[in-house]
Enzyme design. Structure first.
Site, PDB file in Angstrom:
ATOM      1  CG  ASP A 117     -20.146 -44.449  -0.660  1.00 40.09           C
ATOM      2  OD1 ASP A 117     -21.125 -44.202  -1.376  1.00 40.09           O
ATOM      3  OD2 ASP A 117     -20.168 -45.218   0.325  1.00 40.09           O
ATOM      4  CG  HIS A 118     -22.176 -40.279  -6.443  1.00 35.36           C
ATOM      5  ND1 HIS A 118     -22.320 -39.039  -5.866  1.00 35.36           N
ATOM      6  CD2 HIS A 118     -22.357 -40.079  -7.765  1.00 35.36           C
ATOM      7  CE1 HIS A 118     -22.603 -38.142  -6.796  1.00 35.36           C
ATOM      8  NE2 HIS A 118     -22.623 -38.753  -7.959  1.00 35.36           N
TER       9      HIS A 118
END
Ligand code: CAO
Length: 444
Positions: A416-417
């Site tokens: 999850d950036h």
């Protein structure tokens, strides 16, 4: 007005279920059958309606609570008319039961199961791995539209966001007719009404009659597949995914595994590759704890978990299941192998208990026994990273001026950036490769 304590009704086979929504607050007026809270079990989402009309005096549960049958939910100052309206029902009870009924607060009516209903995007079932206690309160939303459970149910089935439906009932209540005319209006516009996903409206998929092109067969999806489809879809649309690819030289590790396979078998354990990967992952997670976290529902805080529960994606004939190895970091290789084997066997025989699939803080999806060079696994939201493992193979590696054959294991880390930067992801896979490449580091 008479104060009434509303309790959790019979919730079937479950000892405890999670409160995932609290739909009213003190001071709110509710009508009989208005939903008070939403409960979620592994199998279904349920709304608990109020048995009486009146004004909410106090809510006795909050999001994240685990509740069982009989647990008080709310105190409501019930209308006199509501009390009168209930009288006929009480009269149906055997005469000797009536006084007890007066003294004991009556549980709420049976909740409305939403088992097979495709849920609206905001109400998709949570991930198998969700630990509800990790989550903060509900995100800030506009006022929840007023509608009865049956209208909400219909809206979910139709994929309509009730917030968009103009109400015509008393106190801005959305009636069934309002919903119908909204849908009719949308269809009249040429069926272009979009589907709202994570706040973005996308065009509806076209209805195609595939039978025009050749024979077809309709195969309903089973429950496991529908649940995982909903979770995967939610993750896909809400999590900005990036996948970092890497490789680990596992030549020595594979020699070691093979050398100890017989010894493991003598103890009734099948020593595969996966336990070593779990061990290395635990070490990397301990060193980089933000990979072992979740964003809370406000998106403003990171919940860093101080436990290492590793979910393992298992392919079964019913679909993908993710049982969880609890406290994987405290186990040795043989214990991990035994646990993986036990969980995957039970997953395939549909013998997992709900607790076996809860609480993962990181997930591994290993396709290595099957094949493939790399893939982009979807993060098991609300976790923030997932490791995909592909098939190890011999590759020529340039060393000291010559190519030498080495066993190379492909790794695919999706993350999850919002939580993890690319540089950290590269550090994580580099460290994993280091640990898998030199077993001695794992025992340090
Ligand atoms: N490269 C090469 N061989 C591998 C390997 C890899 N990365 N990973 C495992 N193997 C080998 C094992 O070591 C074993 O070999 P031996 O028979 O010589 O010991 C063989 O492949 C079979 O392993 P396995 O699949 O029985 O066991 P496992 O512990 O590796 O995996 C499990 C267990 C449950 C993860 C696996 O059976 C499974 O279901 N994988 C599919 C997961 C999945 O579908 N993921 C997709 C999710 S996204 O849709």
């Amino acid at each position: 007005m008479a104060e009434r304590e509303i309790q959790v009704p019979d919730i079937g086979d479950f000892d405890e279920v999670d409160v995932i929504e609290v739909l009213v607050k003190p001071g709110d007026r509710v009508e009989a059958e208005d939903s008070l809270i939403t409960l979620e079990s592994e199998k279904a989402t349920l709304e608990v309606p109020s048995p009486v009309a009146g004004v909410v005096k106090e809510m006795l549960v909050k999001v994240g609570d685990k509740v069982a049958q009989g647990r008080p939910i709310a105190r409501i100052d019930a209308d006199d008319s509501a009390t009168r309206a209930e009288a006929p029902a009480a009269a149906k009870a055997p005469p000797q039961a009536a006084p007890a009924e007066e003294a004991t607060p009556k549980p709420a009516p049976a909740p409305t199961p939403r088992k097979e209903t495709p849920a609206a995007p905001t109400e998709l079932p949570r991930s198998f791995a969700l630990a509800p206690e990790d989550l903060d309160e509900e995100p800030a939303r506009g006022p929840r539209p007023h509608a009865s459970p049956s209208v909400r149910h219909l809206a979910r089935e139709l994929g309509v966001d009730l917030a968009l439906v103009p109400p015509s009932g008393p106190k801005a209540r959305i009636l069934k007719e309002d919903l119908q005319s909204y849908v009719k209006g949308a269809l009249a516009k040429g069926g272009s009404a979009g589907v709202a996903i994570a706040g973005v409206t996308v065009a509806r998929p076209p209805e195609i009659d595939f039978a025009k092109f050749g024979p077809t067969e309709l195969q309903p999806l089973n429950r496991v597949r529908k649940l995982s489809a909903a979770n995967l879809h939610r993750s896909w649309v809400t999590v900005p995914h990036v996948t970092q690819f890497d490789t680990a030289d596992v030549t020595d590790l594979e020699d070691f595994r093979k050398a100890h396979k017989g010894e493991a078998e003598a103890e009734g354990v099948k020593l595969t590759f996966l336990p070593f990967v779990v061990k290395a992952v635990c070490r990397a997670l301990a060193e980089m704890p933000h990979f072992n976290s979740s964003l809370d529902r406000t998106g403003e805080n990171l919940i860093v978990k101080r436990y290492l529960h590793v979910g393992v994606a298992v392919e079964t004939e019913h679909g993908l299941v993710v049982p969880v190895i609890k406290n994987a970091d405290r186990m040795g290789i043989f214990a991990l192998a035994r646990e993986t084997q036990d969980l995957s066997d039970r997953a395939r025989k549909r013998k997992l208990a709900p607790g076996d699939m809860q609480g993962a803080s990181f997930t591994i999806s290993s396709l290595g026994g099957i094949g493939g060079t790399a893939f982009t696994p979807i993060v098991n939201h609300p976790e923030v990273a997932i490791l995909g493992v592909s098939k190890m193979e011999w590759r020529p590696v340039w060393r000291d001026g010559a190519f030498v054959p080495r066993r190379i294991l492909p790794l695919s880390l999706s993350y999850d950036h919002r939580v993890i930067d690319g540089a950290d992801a590269a550090r994580f896979t580099t460290r994993l490769a280091e640990l898998l490449g030199d077993l001695r580091l794992l025992v340090l």
